[in-house]
Design a protein around this motif. Structure first.
Motif, PDB file in Angstrom:
ATOM      1  N   HIS A 132       0.698  -1.053   0.101  1.00 13.41           N
ATOM      2  CA  HIS A 132      -0.090   0.095  -0.019  1.00 13.41           C
ATOM      3  C   HIS A 132       0.726   1.467  -0.070  1.00 13.41           C
ATOM      4  O   HIS A 132       1.966   0.953   0.632  1.00 13.41           O
ATOM      5  CB  HIS A 132      -0.957   0.016   1.237  1.00 13.41           C
ATOM      6  N   ASP A 133       0.411   2.116  -0.729  1.00 16.13           N
ATOM      7  CA  ASP A 133       1.174   3.613  -0.729  1.00 16.13           C
ATOM      8  C   ASP A 133       0.915   4.350   0.179  1.00 16.13           C
ATOM      9  O   ASP A 133       1.352   5.449   0.644  1.00 16.13           O
ATOM     10  CB  ASP A 133       0.904   4.179  -2.042  1.00 16.13           C
ATOM     11  N   GLY A 134       0.117   3.932   1.352  1.00 18.35           N
ATOM     12  CA  GLY A 134      -0.112   4.776   2.475  1.00 18.35           C
ATOM     13  C   GLY A 134      -1.400   5.652   2.489  1.00 18.35           C
ATOM     14  O   GLY A 134      -1.805   6.301   3.447  1.00 18.35           O
ATOM     15  N   THR A 135      -1.991   5.986   1.304  1.00 16.36           N
ATOM     16  CA  THR A 135      -3.054   6.764   1.209  1.00 16.36           C
ATOM     17  C   THR A 135      -4.443   6.183   1.190  1.00 16.36           C
ATOM     18  O   THR A 135      -5.345   6.798   1.422  1.00 16.36           O
ATOM     19  CB  THR A 135      -2.986   7.574  -0.346  1.00 16.36           C
ATOM     20  N   SER A 136      -4.468   4.757   1.159  1.00 11.63           N
ATOM     21  CA  SER A 136      -5.925   4.234   1.324  1.00 11.63           C
ATOM     22  C   SER A 136      -6.278   4.390   2.779  1.00 11.63           C
ATOM     23  O   SER A 136      -5.519   4.353   3.644  1.00 11.63           O
ATOM     24  CB  SER A 136      -5.626   2.668   1.053  1.00 11.63           C
ATOM     25  N   LEU A 137      -7.772   4.511   2.933  1.00 11.36           N
ATOM     26  CA  LEU A 137      -8.200   4.359   4.370  1.00 11.36           C
ATOM     27  C   LEU A 137      -7.768   3.266   5.168  1.00 11.36           C
ATOM     28  O   LEU A 137      -7.663   3.415   6.098  1.00 11.36           O
ATOM     29  CB  LEU A 137      -9.750   4.629   4.009  1.00 11.36           C
ATOM     30  N   ASN A 138      -7.943   1.994   4.336  1.00 15.88           N
ATOM     31  CA  ASN A 138      -7.558   0.721   4.942  1.00 15.88           C
ATOM     32  C   ASN A 138      -6.733  -0.036   4.189  1.00 15.88           C
ATOM     33  O   ASN A 138      -6.893  -0.399   3.031  1.00 15.88           O
ATOM     34  CB  ASN A 138      -8.983  -0.059   5.116  1.00 15.88           C
ATOM     35  N   ALA A 139      -5.489  -0.561   4.906  1.00 16.78           N
ATOM     36  CA  ALA A 139      -4.720  -1.578   4.492  1.00 16.78           C
ATOM     37  C   ALA A 139      -5.502  -2.906   4.320  1.00 16.78           C
ATOM     38  O   ALA A 139      -5.547  -3.612   3.382  1.00 16.78           O
ATOM     39  CB  ALA A 139      -3.577  -1.712   4.805  1.00 16.78           C
ATOM     40  N   ILE A 140      -6.093  -3.143   5.344  1.00 15.28           N
ATOM     41  CA  ILE A 140      -6.942  -4.345   5.672  1.00 15.28           C
ATOM     42  C   ILE A 140      -8.362  -3.818   6.191  1.00 15.28           C
ATOM     43  O   ILE A 140      -8.233  -3.364   7.127  1.00 15.28           O
ATOM     44  CB  ILE A 140      -6.498  -5.351   6.597  1.00 15.28           C
ATOM     45  N   HIS A 141      -9.255  -4.011   5.451  1.00 18.98           N
ATOM     46  CA  HIS A 141     -10.688  -3.615   6.055  1.00 18.98           C
ATOM     47  C   HIS A 141     -10.930  -4.443   7.205  1.00 18.98           C
ATOM     48  O   HIS A 141     -10.692  -5.360   7.151  1.00 18.98           O
ATOM     49  CB  HIS A 141     -11.778  -3.720   4.677  1.00 18.98           C
ATOM     50  N   LYS A 142     -11.834  -3.809   7.989  1.00 15.31           N
ATOM     51  CA  LYS A 142     -12.480  -4.417   9.271  1.00 15.31           C
ATOM     52  C   LYS A 142     -13.228  -5.747   8.789  1.00 15.31           C
ATOM     53  O   LYS A 142     -13.975  -5.846   7.901  1.00 15.31           O
ATOM     54  CB  LYS A 142     -13.155  -3.924   9.951  1.00 15.31           C
ATOM     55  N   HIS A 143     -12.661  -6.923   9.052  1.00 19.34           N
ATOM     56  CA  HIS A 143     -13.419  -8.318   8.742  1.00 19.34           C
ATOM     57  C   HIS A 143     -12.938  -9.302   9.676  1.00 19.34           C
ATOM     58  O   HIS A 143     -12.290  -9.420  10.539  1.00 19.34           O
ATOM     59  CB  HIS A 143     -13.223  -8.432   7.227  1.00 19.34           C
ATOM     60  N   GLY A 198       7.717  -0.862   6.311  1.00 18.08           N
ATOM     61  CA  GLY A 198       6.809   0.119   7.160  1.00 18.08           C
ATOM     62  C   GLY A 198       6.230  -0.275   8.362  1.00 18.08           C
ATOM     63  O   GLY A 198       6.798  -1.178   8.826  1.00 18.08           O
ATOM     64  N   GLN A 199       5.374   0.521   8.742  1.00 17.17           N
ATOM     65  CA  GLN A 199       4.765   0.649  10.031  1.00 17.17           C
ATOM     66  C   GLN A 199       3.205   0.276   9.867  1.00 17.17           C
ATOM     67  O   GLN A 199       2.593   0.853   8.804  1.00 17.17           O
ATOM     68  CB  GLN A 199       5.108   1.492  11.108  1.00 17.17           C
ATOM     69  N   VAL A 200       2.751  -0.660  10.596  1.00 16.60           N
ATOM     70  CA  VAL A 200       1.055  -1.072  10.292  1.00 16.60           C
ATOM     71  C   VAL A 200       0.427  -0.945  11.708  1.00 16.60           C
ATOM     72  O   VAL A 200       0.900  -1.507  12.450  1.00 16.60           O
ATOM     73  CB  VAL A 200       1.051  -2.191   9.619  1.00 16.60           C
ATOM     74  N   THR A 201      -0.500  -0.362  11.818  1.00 15.90           N
ATOM     75  CA  THR A 201      -1.687  -0.343  12.922  1.00 15.90           C
ATOM     76  C   THR A 201      -2.527  -1.509  12.704  1.00 15.90           C
ATOM     77  O   THR A 201      -3.248  -1.419  11.789  1.00 15.90           O
ATOM     78  CB  THR A 201      -2.200   0.904  13.359  1.00 15.90           C
ATOM     79  N   VAL A 202      -2.239  -2.570  13.393  1.00 17.93           N
ATOM     80  CA  VAL A 202      -2.935  -3.733  13.330  1.00 17.93           C
ATOM     81  C   VAL A 202      -4.004  -3.888  14.654  1.00 17.93           C
ATOM     82  O   VAL A 202      -3.531  -3.537  15.863  1.00 17.93           O
ATOM     83  CB  VAL A 202      -2.207  -5.171  13.501  1.00 17.93           C
ATOM     84  N   THR A 203      -5.112  -3.907  14.286  1.00 14.72           N
ATOM     85  CA  THR A 203      -6.325  -3.982  15.413  1.00 14.72           C
ATOM     86  C   THR A 203      -7.017  -5.388  15.333  1.00 14.72           C
ATOM     87  O   THR A 203      -7.626  -5.490  14.199  1.00 14.72           O
ATOM     88  CB  THR A 203      -7.224  -2.922  15.168  1.00 14.72           C
ATOM     89  N   ILE A 204      -6.953  -6.000  16.308  1.00 18.73           N
ATOM     90  CA  ILE A 204      -7.790  -7.245  16.631  1.00 18.73           C
ATOM     91  C   ILE A 204      -8.568  -7.206  17.746  1.00 18.73           C
ATOM     92  O   ILE A 204      -8.086  -6.841  18.757  1.00 18.73           O
ATOM     93  CB  ILE A 204      -6.846  -8.512  16.909  1.00 18.73           C
ATOM     94  N   CYS A 211      -1.788   1.465   7.240  1.00 16.54           N
ATOM     95  CA  CYS A 211      -0.462   2.104   7.346  1.00 16.54           C
ATOM     96  C   CYS A 211      -0.287   3.204   8.420  1.00 16.54           C
ATOM     97  O   CYS A 211      -1.182   3.880   8.189  1.00 16.54           O
ATOM     98  CB  CYS A 211       0.045   2.608   5.810  1.00 16.54           C
ATOM     99  N   PHE A 212       0.718   2.904   9.296  1.00 20.55           N
ATOM    100  CA  PHE A 212       0.890   3.992  10.224  1.00 20.55           C
ATOM    101  C   PHE A 212       1.200   5.384   9.632  1.00 20.55           C
ATOM    102  O   PHE A 212       2.084   5.421   9.130  1.00 20.55           O
ATOM    103  CB  PHE A 212       1.704   3.473  11.301  1.00 20.55           C
ATOM    104  N   SER A 213       0.640   6.521   9.962  1.00 22.26           N
ATOM    105  CA  SER A 213       1.005   7.695   9.773  1.00 22.26           C
ATOM    106  C   SER A 213       0.875   7.767   8.071  1.00 22.26           C
ATOM    107  O   SER A 213       1.865   8.794   7.645  1.00 22.26           O
ATOM    108  CB  SER A 213       2.200   8.158  10.296  1.00 22.26           C
TER     109      SER A 213
END
Length: 314
Positions: A41-52, A65-71, A96-98
């Motif tokens: 991902h180039d970082g501009t997308s709202l979600n790298a992985i959509h909630k699912h 890079g850095q990724v904010t992963v929410t579980i 993608c973080f920041s």
């Protein structure tokens, strides 16, 4: 480690996630239910992985890079080399973080693929806990841990075997997956597990499901904040706070997202007229629908139907 996109499985799209956040993509097939996705991902997308969520196990490996992963509402900022193990039926997403570019592998596999046909000691002592108590086995393996190199070695071998597809790679894939779980068991006293111990978790889950069900049943018509907040038993103000916290967007933004998602499906997979689609997904006029669709999607409904430029990846 091999990373070209064409070697791995096509990424599921946002169209594969229903209104209850369940991903309906088939990962692999019935005889070999394993898929490996590589996403950059180039970082501009709202979600790298959509909630699912889905019925399969998932291993997430951050590559760059850095990724904010929410579980299950627990967020961790992960960096290249970090690994997550996500058991079945756990709601997760990533960004993608920041807005810095990031990339990652997602290895998704049906637990039946590694289970024994009979209830032997392997299934009973080692696999059943992952299946019966999934929330207690959400694991985060930081690259800072000395033993993380062992996990990375196993996963590198697994990914390369899957990519090269030499004779017997299916057998090797299964072996590496079992070895990965063995590593989790071996280092269980040192891993960071995201155990879920929230006394109101059941109530939160019920409210989320009730909210989603109401939207799913009523998105075709006008829904006011008063309507939906009354349905779940909240004041409008409390509902707005609750919705923003758990969906990371406003209710109106989410409702528009659902309506456009339904519209995309109808444009691509039905012969309905654009006017009829507009009414079917809750818009009061075709002109307004076309204006909003063009603003949000970047194409008119007709152009999207003829040749969609972009379908968001999860």
């Amino acid at each position: 480690m091999l990373v070209p996109n064409y070697i791995f499985n096509p990424n599921p799209t946002s169209l594969d996630i229903d209104t209850n956040f369940k991903e309906n993509t088939e990962h692999g097939d019935s005889k070999f239910p394993v898929a490996i996705h590589y996403t950059s991902h180039d970082g501009t997308s709202l979600n790298a992985i959509h909630k699912h969520w889905h019925n399969e196990f998932e291993i997430l490996i951050i590559v760059t890079g850095q990724v904010t992963v929410t579980i299950e509402e627990n967020a961790i900022i992960a960096t290249a080399g970090d690994i997550f193990f996500i058991p079945a039926n756990q709601v997760h997403e990533a960004n993608c973080f920041s807005n810095i570019p990031c990339s990652f592998f997602a290895i998704v596999f049906n637990p039946a693929f590694i289970e024994s046909k009979q209830n032997d000691i392997i299934t009973e002592n080692f696999l059943s806990p992952f299946l019966n108590f999934p929330a207690q086995h959400i694991a985060y393996i930081s690259k800072k841990e000395i033993f993380s190199t062992q996990f990375n070695h196993v996963l590198t071998k697994l990914i390369d075997s899957f990519a090269l597809k030499e004779i017997g790679y299916e057998l090797e894939t299964k072996a590496w997956l079992l070895l990965f779980l063995k590593q989790i068991i071996a280092y269980k006293d040192y891993l960071f597990f995201l155990e879920i111990h929230q006394p109101d978790r059941h109530d939160i889950s019920l409210t989320i499901k009730k909210t989603l069900n109401y939207i799913d049943q009523n998105y075709q018509s006008s829904i006011s904040l008063q309507d939906i907040s009354s349905n779940v038993g909240f004041s409008k103000e409390h509902f707005c706070r609750f919705f923003k916290k758990h969906f990371h967007m406003s209710f109106n933004a989410y409702l528009l997202h659902i309506r456009l998602k339904k519209a995309k499906n109808l444009l691509l997979f039905s012969d309905l007229k654009i006017l009829d689609i507009a009414f079917a997904v809750g818009f009061e006029s075709a002109a307004y629908f076309s204006t909003i669709f063009k603003r949000e999607v970047g194409q008119t409904p007709k152009d999207f139907r003829d040749k969609p430029k972009v379908i968001d990846f999860i």
